[in-house]
Scaffold this motif. Structure first.
Motif, PDB file in Angstrom:
ATOM      1  N   SER A 115     -11.470  31.172  61.143  1.00 30.90           N
ATOM      2  CA  SER A 115     -11.451  30.158  60.092  1.00 30.90           C
ATOM      3  C   SER A 115     -11.670  30.826  58.740  1.00 30.90           C
ATOM      4  O   SER A 115     -12.354  31.841  58.653  1.00 30.90           O
ATOM      5  CB  SER A 115     -12.528  29.100  60.339  1.00 30.90           C
ATOM      6  N   ASP A 116     -11.103  30.228  57.699  1.00 34.37           N
ATOM      7  CA  ASP A 116     -11.136  30.830  56.364  1.00 34.37           C
ATOM      8  C   ASP A 116     -12.490  30.605  55.683  1.00 34.37           C
ATOM      9  O   ASP A 116     -13.207  29.659  56.024  1.00 34.37           O
ATOM     10  CB  ASP A 116     -10.019  30.236  55.497  1.00 34.37           C
ATOM     11  N   ILE A 117     -12.795  31.465  54.693  1.00 28.27           N
ATOM     12  CA  ILE A 117     -14.120  31.382  54.068  1.00 28.27           C
ATOM     13  C   ILE A 117     -14.097  31.388  52.540  1.00 28.27           C
ATOM     14  O   ILE A 117     -15.146  31.242  51.922  1.00 28.27           O
ATOM     15  CB  ILE A 117     -15.033  32.527  54.562  1.00 28.27           C
TER      16      ILE A 117
ATOM     17  N   GLY B 211     -13.070  23.798  46.718  1.00 29.46           N
ATOM     18  CA  GLY B 211     -12.079  22.757  46.513  1.00 29.46           C
ATOM     19  C   GLY B 211     -10.964  22.774  47.544  1.00 29.46           C
ATOM     20  O   GLY B 211      -9.848  22.334  47.273  1.00 29.46           O
ATOM     21  N   GLU B 212     -11.255  23.309  48.712  1.00 33.28           N
ATOM     22  CA  GLU B 212     -10.353  23.145  49.856  1.00 33.28           C
ATOM     23  C   GLU B 212     -11.182  22.846  51.103  1.00 33.28           C
ATOM     24  O   GLU B 212     -10.678  22.286  52.059  1.00 33.28           O
ATOM     25  CB  GLU B 212      -9.477  24.378  50.087  1.00 33.28           C
ATOM     26  N   GLY B 213     -12.452  23.199  51.062  1.00 37.83           N
ATOM     27  CA  GLY B 213     -13.301  22.916  52.228  1.00 37.83           C
ATOM     28  C   GLY B 213     -13.413  24.053  53.209  1.00 37.83           C
ATOM     29  O   GLY B 213     -13.787  23.856  54.366  1.00 37.83           O
ATOM     30  N   HIS B 214     -13.112  25.287  52.770  1.00 34.96           N
ATOM     31  CA  HIS B 214     -13.254  26.455  53.649  1.00 34.96           C
ATOM     32  C   HIS B 214     -14.713  26.781  53.960  1.00 34.96           C
ATOM     33  O   HIS B 214     -14.979  27.745  54.667  1.00 34.96           O
ATOM     34  CB  HIS B 214     -12.590  27.688  53.016  1.00 34.96           C
ATOM     35  N   ASN B 215     -15.651  26.018  53.415  1.00 35.86           N
ATOM     36  CA  ASN B 215     -17.058  26.240  53.744  1.00 35.86           C
ATOM     37  C   ASN B 215     -17.410  25.729  55.147  1.00 35.86           C
ATOM     38  O   ASN B 215     -18.490  26.007  55.652  1.00 35.86           O
ATOM     39  CB  ASN B 215     -17.963  25.534  52.726  1.00 35.86           C
TER      40      ASN B 215
ATOM     41  N   ALA C 150      -9.827  35.840  51.890  1.00 32.67           N
ATOM     42  CA  ALA C 150      -8.775  35.712  50.859  1.00 32.67           C
ATOM     43  C   ALA C 150      -7.587  34.888  51.327  1.00 32.67           C
ATOM     44  O   ALA C 150      -6.452  35.185  50.982  1.00 32.67           O
ATOM     45  CB  ALA C 150      -8.313  37.103  50.398  1.00 32.67           C
ATOM     46  N   GLU C 151      -7.847  33.829  52.095  1.00 32.09           N
ATOM     47  CA  GLU C 151      -6.728  32.990  52.543  1.00 32.09           C
ATOM     48  C   GLU C 151      -6.050  32.323  51.359  1.00 32.09           C
ATOM     49  O   GLU C 151      -4.842  32.105  51.362  1.00 32.09           O
ATOM     50  CB  GLU C 151      -7.189  31.931  53.543  1.00 32.09           C
ATOM     51  N   GLU C 152      -6.822  31.987  50.333  1.00 27.17           N
ATOM     52  CA  GLU C 152      -6.223  31.311  49.178  1.00 27.17           C
ATOM     53  C   GLU C 152      -5.231  32.209  48.461  1.00 27.17           C
ATOM     54  O   GLU C 152      -4.438  31.738  47.660  1.00 27.17           O
ATOM     55  CB  GLU C 152      -7.316  30.806  48.215  1.00 27.17           C
ATOM     56  N   LEU C 153      -5.269  33.508  48.743  1.00 26.64           N
ATOM     57  CA  LEU C 153      -4.279  34.438  48.197  1.00 26.64           C
ATOM     58  C   LEU C 153      -3.321  34.927  49.279  1.00 26.64           C
ATOM     59  O   LEU C 153      -2.523  35.827  49.024  1.00 26.64           O
ATOM     60  CB  LEU C 153      -4.985  35.642  47.561  1.00 26.64           C
TER      61      LEU C 153
ATOM     62  N   THR D 188      -9.409  27.118  63.317  1.00 25.66           N
ATOM     63  CA  THR D 188      -9.807  25.827  62.745  1.00 25.66           C
ATOM     64  C   THR D 188      -9.527  25.811  61.253  1.00 25.66           C
ATOM     65  O   THR D 188      -9.656  26.827  60.557  1.00 25.66           O
ATOM     66  CB  THR D 188     -11.303  25.539  62.954  1.00 25.66           C
ATOM     67  N   HIS D 189      -9.140  24.646  60.778  1.00 25.84           N
ATOM     68  CA  HIS D 189      -8.966  24.435  59.339  1.00 25.84           C
ATOM     69  C   HIS D 189      -9.400  23.013  59.012  1.00 25.84           C
ATOM     70  O   HIS D 189      -9.082  22.084  59.737  1.00 25.84           O
ATOM     71  CB  HIS D 189      -7.513  24.662  58.917  1.00 25.84           C
ATOM     72  N   VAL D 190     -10.124  22.869  57.917  1.00 24.10           N
ATOM     73  CA  VAL D 190     -10.559  21.536  57.500  1.00 24.10           C
ATOM     74  C   VAL D 190      -9.343  20.625  57.331  1.00 24.10           C
ATOM     75  O   VAL D 190      -8.278  21.058  56.907  1.00 24.10           O
ATOM     76  CB  VAL D 190     -11.377  21.635  56.191  1.00 24.10           C
TER      77      VAL D 190
HETATM   78 ZN   LIG Z   1      -7.058  26.609  53.738  1.00 22.65          ZN
END
Ligand SMILES: [Zn+2]
Length: 532
Positions: free
Chosen positions: A112-114, A140-144, A177-180, A202-204
């Protein structure tokens, strides 16, 4: 009758329907799976507090791509405390890591992304714009939330594997760095997914959902072009200069003209990352950063070549030189049918959390705030449909790269509010509230149950592999988008994070002092309007 007993009976009924009779050796093994799933659900419930603390802690760190230092330090410590062996700084990325526990087959990898989004810093639990630190990044994407979902599921299942002496290896990894689109291709190249039988990603989401085949959306190449010219006094001797910013402008004009002749499936966008220093100095260096997206490998590469030609042409027109740096890549996604079907059976058994009236009212307020349709939170899970005949264009996720080297399926869990803009501060509002906490826990249950399926059903592992080799690998020929020489661009965001971190630190969640992050911030949930 105790409510857990009622739940057990209801679930057993649903679970029976999900597994073909011939798939399990006998009724006894089937009952064992159902019983273990019950234990896994109890194990997740028992970790409710840990789940909330992990979610809220990572939310408060709010770290941009490649700068997920606090997040990774915190999560790997949680995993080590719970018996996982952790390897840090893998694949040339200081914030990447892998945690392993167990031995033998099957090997199940949970990802899962962070990372988070620039300028999306936002107070959670309030239905209005309120930054904690002005201009800072935020979730602002919920990767937390995703690592909390995975780790809680893994710990619940690990406990059962120990008790039942089940063979199998659990591997937990972060999307750095999924957002990139800048992390997963490097993990793949480093061999992280060799020997992996199933990747559960998993992804939000704003609902429970999974998918198989190629979904709508794109793969892509992210590339920065830098033009090199010659400075001069812009008023006194402009003829002595060579204007790198003009080259950037010409490249952008060229690309925008050329769009008309590209397939409608393409999506492309750019930002000027360096436009010079001040107007009276002719810019000697200027850079523009492109995302070039298409729905298949061939067209991604074709459009990348077109962009390279336009860049060379712009350099020629301005008598400048151009260099390029690859920043990220994402393969078009292709998800595993057997895994998605296993996910869906467990989604249907768990169901969407029961939302309170307050949570629904809050969700509608946030939808109003961000000009989305005001229909609140979903109350039923999405059904598993067939993949689109012809995938439509849209966003990318570098889980695509992973999906071509190991059987992979996504689990979207219902921790955020529907109809929000995406990549936006409004998407952060619910992510440290009871909405996220409940959605995460439901997500962990589905993850844990699907892991139980993989551990106890050799038929599922075989079906997963058969789809991967006999169907997926015959549908498209994956082509590497990352060259051997392309390195992760780990310096990106370093300065931005250094600028904001000292102020953001004051808002890190202290779970030893406060029950929840909302408590620490003094937010009464739900807060619908700003106090005057
Ligand atoms: Zn994402």
């Amino acid at each position: 009758m105790r409510s857990s007993a009622i739940l057990a009976m209801t679930l057993a009924g649903v679970l029976v329907a999900g597994i073909p009779a011939a798939a399990t050796d006998n009724a006894a093994s089937f009952e064992r799976i159902a019983a273990l799933k019950q234990s896994a659900i109890a194990g997740v419930e028992g970790r409710r507090k840990l789940s909330q603390v992990m979610n809220d802690t990572v939310f408060s760190f709010g770290e941009l791509a490649y700068q997920e230092f606090e997040t990774s330090k915190y999560l790997t410590e949680v995993l080590e405390k719970n018996g996982f062996a952790v390897e840090r700084g893998i694949a040339g990325m200081p914030t990447a890591w892998v945690a392993r526990w167990g031995s033998g087959k099957p090997v199940i990898a949970l990802g899962s992304d962070i990372d988070c989004i620039p300028k999306a810093n936002q107070m959670p639990g309030v239905a209005y714009r309120q930054e904690l630190v002005e201009g800072a990044p935020g979730h602002g994407e919920g990767h937390n939330s995703g690592q909390a979902v995975n780790i809680v599921a893994a710990l619940a299942v690990k406990e059962l594997m120990e008790r039942e002496k089940l063979p199998g290896t659990l591997v937990i990894w972060p999307g750095v760095a999924e957002e990139l689109l800048g992390g997963k291709a490097h993990l793949v190249r480093a061999g992280l997914f060799r020997e992996v039988d199933a990747v559960l990603y998993t992804h939000v989401g704003d609902n429970f959902a999974t998918a198989w085949g190629q979904p709508n959306g794109t793969g892509m190449i992210s590339v920065e072009y830098t033009f090199h010219g010659e400075a001069a006094h812009a008023a006194a001797r402009p003829w002595r200069g060579r204007n790198a910013l003009r080259a950037v402008e010409l490249m952008n004009m060229g690309w925008d003209m050329r769009r008309e002749q590209l397939r409608p499936e393409q999506r492309s966008h750019y930002v000027i990352t360096n436009g010079g220093d001040q107007p009276n100095v002719i810019p000697s260096v200027a850079s523009v950063w492109y995302f070039i997206r298409e729905t298949d490998f061939e067209n991604i590469k074709r459009n990348f070549e077109i962009a390279n030609t336009i860049a060379e042409a712009a350099a020629m027109m301005t008598d400048t030189k151009v260099t390029r740096k690859l920043i990220g890549t994402a393969a078009p996604r292709h998800f595993n049918r057997a895994l998605a079907e296993a996910f869906q059976t467990n989604i249907d058994a768990v169901g969407v959390p029961k939302w309170t009236d307050e949570e629904q009212t809050f969700a509608r307020s946030v939808q109003r705030l961000s000009h989305g349709q005001e229909d609140g939170l979903h109350t039923t899970a999405r059904r598993l449909g067939r993949p689109p005949e012809k995938p439509e264009s849209g966003g990318s996720d570098d889980i695509g790269d992973v999906s071509w080297v190991a059987p992979t399926a996504p689990l979207f869990y219902p921790s955020n509010i529907p109809n929000l803009p995406g990549h936006h501060w409004a998407n952060a509002i619910a992510m440290a509230t009871p909405i996220a906490h409940k959605g995460n826990l439901a997500g962990s249950k589905v993850m844990a149950m699907t892991m139980i399926d993989l551990l106890l059903r050799p038929d599922l592992v075989a079906a997963t592999k058969a789809y991967f080799t006999d169907v997926q690998l015959k549908s498209q020929k994956p082509q590497p988008l990352l060259a051997e020489t392309d390195e992760p661009q780990i310096q990106i965001n370093r300065d931005t994070m250094a600028r904001y971190r000292p102020e953001m630190k004051k808002f890190y969640y202290d779970a030893t002092k406060y029950d929840t992050y909302l408590d620490q911030l003094g937010v009464k949930f739900p807060t619908l309007t700003r106090a005057h």
